[in-house]
Design a protein around this motif. Structure first.
Motif, mmCIF file in Angstrom:
data_model
loop_
_atom_site.group_PDB
_atom_site.id
_atom_site.type_symbol
_atom_site.label_atom_id
_atom_site.label_comp_id
_atom_site.label_asym_id
_atom_site.label_seq_id
_atom_site.Cartn_x
_atom_site.Cartn_y
_atom_site.Cartn_z
ATOM 1 N N GLU A 57 -3.791 -47.600 19.743
ATOM 2 C CA GLU A 57 -2.999 -46.376 19.806
ATOM 3 C C GLU A 57 -2.770 -45.780 18.420
ATOM 4 O O GLU A 57 -2.636 -44.557 18.276
ATOM 5 C CB GLU A 57 -1.659 -46.615 20.511
ATOM 6 N N ALA A 58 -2.735 -46.618 17.388
ATOM 7 C CA ALA A 58 -2.567 -46.119 16.021
ATOM 8 C C ALA A 58 -3.821 -45.378 15.559
ATOM 9 O O ALA A 58 -3.733 -44.364 14.850
ATOM 10 C CB ALA A 58 -2.254 -47.269 15.067
ATOM 11 N N ILE A 59 -4.993 -45.874 15.952
ATOM 12 C CA ILE A 59 -6.244 -45.198 15.603
ATOM 13 C C ILE A 59 -6.302 -43.830 16.268
ATOM 14 O O ILE A 59 -6.622 -42.821 15.629
ATOM 15 C CB ILE A 59 -7.456 -46.048 16.023
ATOM 16 N N VAL A 60 -5.974 -43.774 17.564
ATOM 17 C CA VAL A 60 -6.012 -42.496 18.282
ATOM 18 C C VAL A 60 -5.028 -41.516 17.659
ATOM 19 O O VAL A 60 -5.340 -40.330 17.470
ATOM 20 C CB VAL A 60 -5.704 -42.706 19.779
ATOM 21 N N ALA A 61 -3.840 -41.981 17.311
ATOM 22 C CA ALA A 61 -2.827 -41.099 16.713
ATOM 23 C C ALA A 61 -3.313 -40.554 15.379
ATOM 24 O O ALA A 61 -3.098 -39.373 15.059
ATOM 25 C CB ALA A 61 -1.516 -41.857 16.542
ATOM 26 N N ASP A 62 -3.981 -41.381 14.587
ATOM 27 C CA ASP A 62 -4.491 -40.919 13.299
ATOM 28 C C ASP A 62 -5.623 -39.916 13.501
ATOM 29 O O ASP A 62 -5.687 -38.887 12.821
ATOM 30 C CB ASP A 62 -4.977 -42.112 12.478
ATOM 31 N N LEU A 63 -6.523 -40.188 14.440
ATOM 32 C CA LEU A 63 -7.599 -39.252 14.734
ATOM 33 C C LEU A 63 -7.051 -37.906 15.205
ATOM 34 O O LEU A 63 -7.595 -36.848 14.862
ATOM 35 C CB LEU A 63 -8.527 -39.831 15.808
ATOM 36 N N ASP A 64 -5.973 -37.943 15.978
ATOM 37 C CA ASP A 64 -5.394 -36.712 16.495
ATOM 38 C C ASP A 64 -4.903 -35.788 15.381
ATOM 39 O O ASP A 64 -4.802 -34.572 15.564
ATOM 40 C CB ASP A 64 -4.232 -37.012 17.450
ATOM 41 N N GLN A 65 -4.607 -36.356 14.230
ATOM 42 C CA GLN A 65 -4.177 -35.546 13.087
ATOM 43 C C GLN A 65 -5.357 -34.891 12.376
ATOM 44 O O GLN A 65 -5.162 -33.964 11.580
ATOM 45 C CB GLN A 65 -3.410 -36.423 12.077
ATOM 46 N N ARG A 66 -6.579 -35.344 12.684
ATOM 47 C CA ARG A 66 -7.746 -34.894 11.915
ATOM 48 C C ARG A 66 -8.859 -34.300 12.783
ATOM 49 O O ARG A 66 -9.922 -33.967 12.273
ATOM 50 C CB ARG A 66 -8.302 -36.071 11.103
ATOM 51 N N ARG A 67 -8.632 -34.188 14.072
ATOM 52 C CA ARG A 67 -9.712 -33.685 14.929
ATOM 53 C C ARG A 67 -10.013 -32.220 14.618
ATOM 54 O O ARG A 67 -9.129 -31.450 14.248
ATOM 55 C CB ARG A 67 -9.330 -33.844 16.404
ATOM 56 N N HIS A 68 -11.279 -31.852 14.816
ATOM 57 C CA HIS A 68 -11.712 -30.488 14.562
ATOM 58 C C HIS A 68 -11.383 -29.576 15.750
ATOM 59 O O HIS A 68 -11.222 -30.057 16.876
ATOM 60 C CB HIS A 68 -13.215 -30.481 14.286
#
Length: 220
Positions: A57-68
């Motif tokens: 869940e931490a990986i998904v949350a971090d990706l959500d801050q950087r998605r295009h």
């Protein structure tokens, strides 16, 4: 889920990833993003090094801050086997979402577990998908080698858009062609009539990255 690994000099399979965190548990880093079980057992998942030992869940949350701000959609009326590959590539390029139009079930094998980190949305009908795209204010960009298509290589891709791909056998449906804000074709020079949807999706996503992405960040 672990990677399959790579053959070593002796023929044995060497695991990817990292082993257990050294030292006793009371000396492990106090970072809430880290998973105690991965610290204890090692992390063999198919993730980049910056996410080693991180909770899912931490990986998904971090990706959500950087998605295009681009999305990818693929029609799935006949259980297209390319969808897993499309999801995997969308994860690599940090697409906002992948949209499956038609049948809900799709072959996840080609995704190589990346669907755990990539947002995937299902639309049971094309009409529902179009209503969503209009509500989100996204340009619908069809990708197919059709008469009248504009070369992808010379087109200006919108920053906020959804790239739509058709079925492997028939390409984009008439419904997509009628509502698309543009239809773009990938240049081809050989004897085959078309390339598969998974390859076409990768090319189109990379074209978006070349135009709008932070290239240095992708090589960091």
């Amino acid at each position: 889920m672990a990677d399959a690994g790579v053959p070593g000099d002796s023929g044995d399979v060497l695991p990817h990833g990292v082993g257990p965190w050294p030292g006793e548990a009371d000396a492990w880093p106090a970072d809430p993003r880290l998973d105690p079980e991965l610290l204890r057992d090692g992390d063999r998942r198919n993730v980049v090094d910056r996410y080693r030992y991180w909770r899912h869940e931490a990986i998904v949350a971090d990706l959500d801050q950087r998605r295009h701000p681009f999305h990818v959609a693929i029609e799935n009326w006949q259980h297209d086997f390319n969808i897993g590959s499309v999801v995997r590539t969308a994860n690599a390029f940090a697409a906002r979402e992948v949209h499956i139009i038609g049948n809900r079930r799709w072959n996840r094998r080609g995704a190589m577990v990346t669907d755990r980190y990539q947002h995937v949305r299902h639309h049971p009908s094309f009409e529902e998908f179009v209503a969503w795209a209009n509500g989100a204010g996204l340009d619908v960009i069809g990708i197919d080698n059709l008469p009248g298509s504009v070369p992808l290589e010379t087109a200006a891709l919108p920053r906020s858009c959804v790239l739509v791909f058709g079925q492997e056998s028939v390409g984009l449906s008439d419904a997509v062609r009628e509502v698309a804000d543009a239809t773009l074709a990938i240049a081809q020079y050989g004897s085959t009539r078309s390339i598969n949807a998974g390859a076409a999706a990768a090319i189109a996503m990379h074209a978006w990255i070349c135009e709008h992405g932070d290239i240095a960040a992708g090589h960091g």
